[in-house]
Design a protein around this motif. Sequence first.
Motif, PDB file in Angstrom:
ATOM      1  N   ASP A 120       0.799  -1.230   0.000  1.00  0.00           N
ATOM      2  CA  ASP A 120       0.000   0.000   0.000  1.00  0.00           C
ATOM      3  C   ASP A 120       0.830   1.278   0.000  1.00  0.00           C
ATOM      4  N   GLY A 121       2.066   1.192   0.493  1.00  0.00           N
ATOM      5  CA  GLY A 121       2.872   2.399   0.621  1.00  0.00           C
ATOM      6  C   GLY A 121       4.002   2.523  -0.372  1.00  0.00           C
ATOM      7  N   GLY A 122       4.172   1.527  -1.245  1.00  0.00           N
ATOM      8  CA  GLY A 122       5.244   1.599  -2.235  1.00  0.00           C
ATOM      9  C   GLY A 122       6.631   1.418  -1.650  1.00  0.00           C
ATOM     10  N   GLY A 123       6.716   0.919  -0.413  1.00  0.00           N
ATOM     11  CA  GLY A 123       8.020   0.728   0.223  1.00  0.00           C
ATOM     12  C   GLY A 123       8.775  -0.463  -0.352  1.00  0.00           C
ATOM     13  N   ILE A 124       9.998  -0.632   0.118  1.00  0.00           N
ATOM     14  CA  ILE A 124      10.868  -1.714  -0.344  1.00  0.00           C
ATOM     15  C   ILE A 124      11.279  -2.556   0.858  1.00  0.00           C
ATOM     16  N   LEU A 125      11.087  -3.871   0.763  1.00  0.00           N
ATOM     17  CA  LEU A 125      11.479  -4.782   1.836  1.00  0.00           C
ATOM     18  C   LEU A 125      12.956  -5.121   1.715  1.00  0.00           C
ATOM     19  N   GLU A 126      13.716  -4.843   2.762  1.00  0.00           N
ATOM     20  CA  GLU A 126      15.140  -5.175   2.792  1.00  0.00           C
ATOM     21  C   GLU A 126      15.361  -6.326   3.770  1.00  0.00           C
ATOM     22  N   HIS A 127      15.869  -7.454   3.253  1.00  0.00           N
ATOM     23  CA  HIS A 127      16.180  -8.619   4.082  1.00  0.00           C
ATOM     24  C   HIS A 127      17.647  -8.511   4.492  1.00  0.00           C
ATOM     25  N   ILE A 128      17.900  -8.127   5.730  1.00  0.00           N
ATOM     26  CA  ILE A 128      19.251  -7.781   6.177  1.00  0.00           C
ATOM     27  C   ILE A 128      20.017  -9.001   6.701  1.00  0.00           C
ATOM     28  N   VAL A 129      19.431  -9.732   7.632  1.00  0.00           N
ATOM     29  CA  VAL A 129      20.071 -10.912   8.217  1.00  0.00           C
ATOM     30  C   VAL A 129      19.349 -12.153   7.712  1.00  0.00           C
ATOM     31  N   ARG A 130      20.107 -13.076   7.115  1.00  0.00           N
ATOM     32  CA  ARG A 130      19.498 -14.234   6.469  1.00  0.00           C
ATOM     33  C   ARG A 130      19.665 -15.530   7.248  1.00  0.00           C
ATOM     34  N   GLU A 131      20.384 -15.507   8.358  1.00  0.00           N
ATOM     35  CA  GLU A 131      20.498 -16.684   9.203  1.00  0.00           C
ATOM     36  C   GLU A 131      20.861 -16.270  10.622  1.00  0.00           C
ATOM     37  N   VAL A 132      20.473 -17.101  11.588  1.00  0.00           N
ATOM     38  CA  VAL A 132      20.786 -16.841  12.987  1.00  0.00           C
ATOM     39  C   VAL A 132      21.386 -18.109  13.585  1.00  0.00           C
ATOM     40  N   GLU A 133      22.111 -17.926  14.667  1.00  0.00           N
ATOM     41  CA  GLU A 133      22.724 -19.066  15.351  1.00  0.00           C
ATOM     42  C   GLU A 133      21.818 -19.521  16.483  1.00  0.00           C
ATOM     43  N   VAL A 134      21.621 -20.832  16.587  1.00  0.00           N
ATOM     44  CA  VAL A 134      20.746 -21.390  17.623  1.00  0.00           C
ATOM     45  C   VAL A 134      21.443 -22.547  18.320  1.00  0.00           C
ATOM     46  N   ARG A 135      20.912 -22.897  19.510  1.00  0.00           N
ATOM     47  CA  ARG A 135      21.383 -24.085  20.234  1.00  0.00           C
ATOM     48  C   ARG A 135      20.171 -24.980  20.494  1.00  0.00           C
ATOM     49  N   CYS A 136      20.309 -26.261  20.142  1.00  0.00           N
ATOM     50  CA  CYS A 136      19.218 -27.202  20.358  1.00  0.00           C
ATOM     51  C   CYS A 136      19.727 -28.623  20.176  1.00  0.00           C
ATOM     52  N   LEU A 137      18.864 -29.599  20.426  1.00  0.00           N
ATOM     53  CA  LEU A 137      19.221 -30.982  20.162  1.00  0.00           C
ATOM     54  C   LEU A 137      19.299 -31.186  18.645  1.00  0.00           C
ATOM     55  N   PRO A 138      20.160 -32.077  18.189  1.00  0.00           N
ATOM     56  CA  PRO A 138      20.306 -32.272  16.741  1.00  0.00           C
ATOM     57  C   PRO A 138      18.984 -32.577  16.035  1.00  0.00           C
ATOM     58  N   THR A 139      18.139 -33.398  16.649  1.00  0.00           N
ATOM     59  CA  THR A 139      16.880 -33.775  16.001  1.00  0.00           C
ATOM     60  C   THR A 139      15.844 -32.652  16.030  1.00  0.00           C
ATOM     61  N   ALA A 140      16.132 -31.555  16.758  1.00  0.00           N
ATOM     62  CA  ALA A 140      15.197 -30.422  16.831  1.00  0.00           C
ATOM     63  C   ALA A 140      15.614 -29.271  15.926  1.00  0.00           C
TER      64      ALA A 140
END
Length: 230
Positions: free
Chosen positions: A119-139
């Motif tokens: 609606d506003g003619g803006g532009i979407l900027e995707h800045i960060v494309r991945e994050v670091e996480v901690r979890c069990l391997p199967t999760a």
Amino acid sequence: MAVISLNGQKRERVGKGGARKARAAGLIPGVVYGHGDDPIAVQISARDFQLALRQHKGGNAIVSLALGGSSVNALIREVQYDPIDHKVLHLDFHHISLDEAVEVKVTIHLTGLPTGVKDGGGILEHIVREVEVRCLPTAIPSALDIDVTHLNVGDSVHVRDIVAQDLTVLTDPDTTIATVVPPTVIEEKPAEEGVAATAEAAEPEVIAKGKKDEEGEAEASEKPEKKEKK
């Protein structure tokens, strides 16, 4: 995340020569390291590797790697490709335990069309494309989805806005993932103004040159003629 079964064998000959020999035989050289064990040189059938990972989505594939009479659970940490034909050159396996948490990077997937874009003619900027996480391997998720439909021009989503179960996000929560910026407006002067400005800029040079020529002629006429000696 499902565990992929993969057959391999220990590689007796290591180094560049051993790696070239393995590739010539249709095998992918690799190494298994981590979990307090000594690194193990291995080789995997290139065809079996492609077939095993064909149905896998995202990164951080977990394999149960059979090596003769034993097997290890491992994360595929790195896949090296040939820059020309894109064939797999080398594999790095990180030996893990399925009941111990690991730290990995997970891709961010943006969903929806922002209101500020629609609606506003803006532009979407995707800045960060991945994050670091901690979890069990199967999760480990194949990706983390973030809905950006509600974003207006000037709005952003941050790491703290991620909603996910069974994992801990390690990336700074204030990190901006995506934002909607105003459209770029380029102001242009009318063509008439540009032509007029060019003409005005060129005119003084013509006048100055003419004036200089006239002055030069005047000076030449004022010089006394030399009299010939008799």
